[in-house]
Design a protein around this motif. Sequence first.
Motif, PDB file in Angstrom:
ATOM      1  N   GLU A 187     -20.438  34.357  -5.750  1.00 36.19           N
ATOM      2  CA  GLU A 187     -21.411  33.408  -5.618  1.00 36.19           C
ATOM      3  C   GLU A 187     -22.375  35.457  -4.790  1.00 36.19           C
ATOM      4  O   GLU A 187     -22.062  36.379  -4.604  1.00 36.19           O
ATOM      5  CB  GLU A 187     -21.825  32.976  -4.672  1.00 36.19           C
ATOM      6  N   SER A 188     -23.892  35.164  -5.263  1.00 31.33           N
ATOM      7  CA  SER A 188     -24.764  36.615  -5.048  1.00 31.33           C
ATOM      8  C   SER A 188     -24.438  36.546  -3.888  1.00 31.33           C
ATOM      9  O   SER A 188     -24.261  35.945  -2.862  1.00 31.33           O
ATOM     10  CB  SER A 188     -25.668  36.044  -5.369  1.00 31.33           C
ATOM     11  N   LYS A 189     -24.269  37.867  -3.621  1.00 36.91           N
ATOM     12  CA  LYS A 189     -24.864  38.658  -2.293  1.00 36.91           C
ATOM     13  C   LYS A 189     -25.860  39.282  -1.463  1.00 36.91           C
ATOM     14  O   LYS A 189     -25.957  39.274  -0.420  1.00 36.91           O
ATOM     15  CB  LYS A 189     -23.665  39.834  -1.835  1.00 36.91           C
ATOM     16  N   TYR A 190     -26.992  38.267  -2.324  1.00 35.69           N
ATOM     17  CA  TYR A 190     -27.756  38.933  -2.237  1.00 35.69           C
ATOM     18  C   TYR A 190     -29.172  37.381  -1.410  1.00 35.69           C
ATOM     19  O   TYR A 190     -29.218  36.660  -2.347  1.00 35.69           O
ATOM     20  CB  TYR A 190     -28.733  39.536  -3.613  1.00 35.69           C
ATOM     21  N   ASP A 216     -16.829  49.434   0.680  1.00 40.66           N
ATOM     22  CA  ASP A 216     -16.847  48.268   1.325  1.00 40.66           C
ATOM     23  C   ASP A 216     -18.232  48.217   2.412  1.00 40.66           C
ATOM     24  O   ASP A 216     -18.251  49.218   3.427  1.00 40.66           O
ATOM     25  CB  ASP A 216     -16.099  47.986   2.084  1.00 40.66           C
ATOM     26  N   ASP A 217     -19.197  48.140   1.936  1.00 27.19           N
ATOM     27  CA  ASP A 217     -20.739  47.352   2.875  1.00 27.19           C
ATOM     28  C   ASP A 217     -20.130  46.352   4.062  1.00 27.19           C
ATOM     29  O   ASP A 217     -20.962  45.616   4.010  1.00 27.19           O
ATOM     30  CB  ASP A 217     -21.552  46.670   2.040  1.00 27.19           C
ATOM     31  N   GLY A 218     -19.156  46.930   4.778  1.00 27.38           N
ATOM     32  CA  GLY A 218     -18.747  46.064   6.467  1.00 27.38           C
ATOM     33  C   GLY A 218     -18.102  44.796   5.883  1.00 27.38           C
ATOM     34  O   GLY A 218     -18.970  43.990   6.564  1.00 27.38           O
TER      35      GLY A 218
END
Length: 338
Positions: free
Chosen positions: A216-219, A53-55
């Motif tokens: 949705e995209s997280k980038y 989990d990246d925060g």
Amino acid sequence: MEENRKKGTLCIVVPCYNEEEALLTSARLLLEKLGGLKDRGIVSEKSRIIFVDDGSKDKTWELIEQLYGENREITGLRLAHNRGHQNAILAGMMYAKDYCDYTITIDADLQQDVNAMELFIREYEEGSEVVFGVRNSRKTDGFLKKLSATFFYKTMRFMGANIYENSADYRLMSAKALDALSEYGEVNLFLRGIIPDIGLRSSVVHFDVFPRMQGESKYSLSKMLTLAADGITSFSIKPIRLVFCMGILALLVGFGMIIHIVYEHYFGYTSDGWSSILMSIWVLGGAILLSLGIIGEYVGRNYMETKRRPRYYFWQTLSHDDNCKACSCKPCSDEKNT
Ligand code: UDP
Ligand code: MG
């Protein structure tokens, strides 16, 4: 001596940032995949799925805790705050490297075809230390993403980086390759460029990409631009050389201008020269500023690198395995104390 590479222990590393919509479906599909690989004797019973989990700001961690509670095959790592996709993958791989024989990294939305995993593993069993995933096409990307990706890969190759066009962060890395990767201490991470630089035996597997099913995209655009800047500046000093060449060119033009002005002066054709002076100021001013900007970018990055800050910090760890060294979660502490 050729080591036996059959039935190794696999860790599937999955970076997750605000993935509450996709996580449960993806976890079910990955557990099915891992179960199938175990049943067919392709991977060992100790194989695991590691969710990093990246925060996240949504319920991603709560879902990982729930999955961990329900499945012994699931490990959860929680980064203290959002460090970006590349650092999340690195955190998962570095955590896994002392436990498993190899890792496969895959995005939490499972846009990448999970069925390519067998092909990755076959390449590993045949001796590859790194297996790069290269996407078959960019059909699922929008026009802008397709264009920027093509431009990015072409620029990277022009700048001299050793990178596969359309390679993704869907790849297999052996414990040996992970050990080598752990020696790279840079903060501005661009794994697609660093990993080919390791130089161990590698191969390529082509895979299909599907549209994102949930969420949705997280980038975001800014994350994508940062990744592109990391990619270019961490592998090449060509931009600085380009500035140098531009400087020489500007100087030559300057000399040409002097000759031209002296000639005009002697033959009496002098005009007030207002426009040419103003243009020179703008062109040269622009070139100088651009040059300073590029040099500044490198100086700035150098400054960041010299700090040698940790790239991630585990906040919480959930693992069913006794030999997880970094683990200080409650179930493990209880187990250690009994
Ligand atoms: N991701 C992450 N940290 C971030 C951004 C993204 O860990 O700061 C993860 C995300 O959860 C996903 C993977 O990186 O598992 C790729 O992101 P995404 O699918 O949104 O990117 P895209 O496919 O649109 O390029
Ligand atoms: Mg995606």
